[in-house]
Write an enzyme that holds these catalytic residues in place. Structure first.
Site, PDB file in Angstrom:
ATOM      1  N   TYR A 101       0.972  -1.516   0.089  1.00  0.00           N
ATOM      2  CA  TYR A 101      -0.046   0.122  -0.101  1.00  0.00           C
ATOM      3  C   TYR A 101       1.031   1.080   0.448  1.00  0.00           C
ATOM      4  O   TYR A 101       1.730   1.296   0.514  1.00  0.00           O
ATOM      5  CB  TYR A 101      -0.732  -0.089   1.099  1.00  0.00           C
ATOM      6  CG  TYR A 101      -1.420   1.605   1.820  1.00  0.00           C
ATOM      7  CD1 TYR A 101      -2.468   1.411   0.736  1.00  0.00           C
ATOM      8  CD2 TYR A 101      -0.323   2.825   2.126  1.00  0.00           C
ATOM      9  CE1 TYR A 101      -3.523   2.818   1.031  1.00  0.00           C
ATOM     10  CE2 TYR A 101      -2.165   3.654   2.212  1.00  0.00           C
ATOM     11  CZ  TYR A 101      -3.118   3.814   1.859  1.00  0.00           C
ATOM     12  OH  TYR A 101      -4.007   4.990   1.935  1.00  0.00           O
ATOM     13  N   GLU A 189      -3.332   7.497  -3.361  1.00  0.00           N
ATOM     14  CA  GLU A 189      -3.524   6.057  -3.061  1.00  0.00           C
ATOM     15  C   GLU A 189      -3.212   5.248  -4.099  1.00  0.00           C
ATOM     16  O   GLU A 189      -4.014   5.473  -4.966  1.00  0.00           O
ATOM     17  CB  GLU A 189      -5.007   6.020  -2.381  1.00  0.00           C
ATOM     18  CG  GLU A 189      -5.059   4.692  -1.662  1.00  0.00           C
ATOM     19  CD  GLU A 189      -6.458   4.751  -0.893  1.00  0.00           C
ATOM     20  OE1 GLU A 189      -6.025   5.022   0.675  1.00  0.00           O
ATOM     21  OE2 GLU A 189      -6.805   4.280  -1.140  1.00  0.00           O
TER      22      GLU A 189
END
Length: 376
Positions: A101, A189
């Protein structure tokens, strides 16, 4: 402002971030050809401005052409969190070896930008934060100085296993930072950022970007990406009328001047057992038309049972607010009770104008909110 995943993927490509090969599909006529160009085995991902698409059936893997159109038809028939699916991102299916991530957002408390990195990609970052917060590594950045190379590279040592992966990730993080700064973002993101077989190359398999609404005037190219589904019809009308408005699920319509007072008003409505139907800030203007427009927008919501007008006049003059209310009474078919609190600049004149027309005016906010909630 939010954008679709495919729009974020396009922006990633413009900045040199490697993404999984993909195509956009909004009609079924071209889907077979596009799937073949991606190798045949593809992920179909519903394009809506909502999370949990996979849990709603909006993300599916297709391995053979005979299932392609039926799966696409199924996804295009979905409504996810009240949003109809109108297009699909067709992404090349890849074999994933590792998932990570990468995220970049604001820490408003510290007044810094923060990188978030984790070796537990592929699940919601909120879930990681709740269950295994130690797996999220943060790097804080002074926006006047930019990222500290040594700090960022030391953090990458905790997340990625090889030098080559750390180098790739470092380059990607710097490109994400450029997007964040140059486009005035609030979130950039990648989840998952994945090492894929056979060469362990790191690719963005997903993309999410949010922008600061207050900076869009500087970025017409970003403003042009705005999607109507992000806003309710009321929010779109309010935007055109230069009103700050957010739809909510309650039945107490709110017209307030000042964002802080508007939020406090909603809090007190909740405290007394009511549910606000909206956030609406008419701002510091004394233009009566703003009040008329505000009432018109709120009355379009059929859930409304009472309208609370809470004005603390400073720059905003109470007599002009009163004019707007009276204009609305003449022009609009107002079938719900109005509860009005009008205090501040020219309050006596404004209160007198309303009382002459048979409208009651409260002086204390708690008194006005109680009256509004008692109507429900």
């Amino acid at each position: 402002m939010n954008i679709y995943e495919y729009q974020a993927m396009s922006l990633f490509s413009q900045y040199g971030i490697d993404t999984v090969p993909w195509e956009l599909v909004d009609t079924l006529e071209t889907i077979s050809a596009k799937a073949k160009s991606l190798g045949g085995r593809v992920m179909l991902k519903a394009q809506v401005l909502a999370g949990s698409r996979g849990k709603s059936g909006g993300v599916k893997l297709v391995s053979c052409e005979k299932d392609l159109k039926s799966t696409a038809e199924e996804i295009l028939s979905l409504t996810i969190k009240s949003l109809p699916v109108k297009s699909i991102l067709l992404a090349q299916a890849v074999k994933i070896k590792e998932e990570y991530y990468l995220g970049l957002t604001l820490d408003r408390g510290l007044k810094k930008i923060v990188f978030m990195l984790s070796s537990s990609g592929g699940v919601e970052i909120e879930e990681i934060a709740q269950k295994t917060p130690q797996k999220i590594h943060k790097v804080y950045i002074n926006p006047l100085k930019g990222p500290d190379e040594s700090v960022l590279k030391n953090t990458l040592l905790k997340v990625f296993k090889t030098d080559s992966a750390r180098d790739e990730a470092y380059g990607t993080l710097l490109k994400m930072y450029r997007i964040f700064i140059e486009k005035d973002c609030t979130l950039v993101e990648i989840n998952p950022y994945a090492a894929v077989e056979p060469d362990n190359r790191l690719l963005a398999l997903d993309a999410k970007i949010n922008f600061d609404d207050n900076a869009l005037f500087k970025h017409p190219e970003i403003e042009s990406l705005r999607n109507p589904e992000e806003y309710s019809p009321d929010e779109i009308r309010a935007r055109k009328a230069n009103l700050s408005f957010v739809s909510m699920n309650g039945n107490v319509g709110c017209i307030v001047n000042g964002a802080g007072l508007a939020m406090a008003t909603m809090d007190i409505i909740k405290l007394f057992g009511g549910e606000p139907a909206n956030f609406l800030d008419v701002g510091g203007s004394s233009n009566p038309e703003k009040v008329l427009n505000a009432l018109e927008i709120i009355l379009a919501n059929k859930k409304i049972k009472v309208i609370l007008i809470n004005i603390f006049g400073g720059i905003t003059r109470c007599d002009d607010i009163a004019k707007g209310i009276l204009m609305a009474k003449e022009k609009l078919n107002i079938q719900v009770p109005l509860v009005i609190r009008l205090v501040g600049t020219n309050e006596e004149k404004g209160q007198s104008m309303l009382r002459e027309k048979g409208l009651a005016v409260a002086e204390k906010m708690s008194e006005a909110v109680k009256k509004a909630v008692e109507v429900l």
